[in-house]
Write a protein that holds these residues in place. Structure first.
Motif, short mmCIF file in Angstrom:
data_model
loop_
_atom_site.label_atom_id
_atom_site.label_comp_id
_atom_site.label_asym_id
_atom_site.label_seq_id
_atom_site.Cartn_x
_atom_site.Cartn_y
_atom_site.Cartn_z
N ARG A 193 0.83 -1.20 0.00
CA ARG A 193 0.00 0.00 0.00
C ARG A 193 0.88 1.26 0.00
O ARG A 193 0.52 2.26 -0.61
CB ARG A 193 -0.94 0.01 1.21
N ASP A 237 1.79 2.00 -3.49
CA ASP A 237 0.65 1.87 -4.41
C ASP A 237 0.85 0.74 -5.42
O ASP A 237 0.49 0.86 -6.59
CB ASP A 237 0.40 3.20 -5.12
N ASP A 248 -6.86 -5.05 6.87
CA ASP A 248 -5.97 -5.34 5.74
C ASP A 248 -6.15 -6.78 5.25
O ASP A 248 -6.13 -7.04 4.05
CB ASP A 248 -4.51 -5.11 6.11
#
Length: 133
Positions: A28, A31, A59
């Motif tokens: 994350r 990205d 998550d």
């Protein structure tokens, strides 16, 4: 099932739900979550093991949804759980659970098992037990 696939020369990716959560967190920051999920789906079979044994973080729930969504109608997924998929909304937000289960069960073969634990049966019979010295 995963072992059988490996023995037949197929590529298998095996995860616990917590592993999917770690994967999401790790990718994350830059990205690259979609790229990471696509790498997972290079396997012929994706196994997600022991859903429902431990609490599910945000998550991990996202990771399960992303894998199931990306694999939908493209890859085989094997899920093991002590919960029926209808109970996944006890583990994760209802909207995410509904979307995950919808995709997961659309073309699924659901195999319910019952009976004694194979591990416990073997242990009680003394199989796989080595004396400590």
């Amino acid at each position: 099932m995963g072992q059988q696939a490996v023995e037949e020369g197929l590529r298998v990716a095996w995860f616990r739900l917590e592993d999917l959560g770690q994967l999401i967190r790790a990718h994350r920051t830059d990205d690259s979550v979609t790229k990471a999920i696509n790498r997972v789906l290079r396997a012929d079979l994706v196994v997600v093991d022991d859903i429902g044994l431990l609490p599910v973080g945000t998550d991990a729930a996202e990771g399960l949804y992303r894998v199931v969504d990306a694999a939908y109608e493209k890859r085989s997924i094997a899920i093991s759980s002590n919960l029926h998929p209808a109970g996944f909304d006890e583990l994760m937000p209802k909207t995410l659970a509904t979307a995950t289960v919808d995709r997961l069960l659309h073309h699924a073969h659901v195999c319910q098992t019952s009976g004694d634990s194979v591990r416990l049966t073997q242990a009680l019979a003394g199989k796989g037990v080595a004396q400590m010295s």
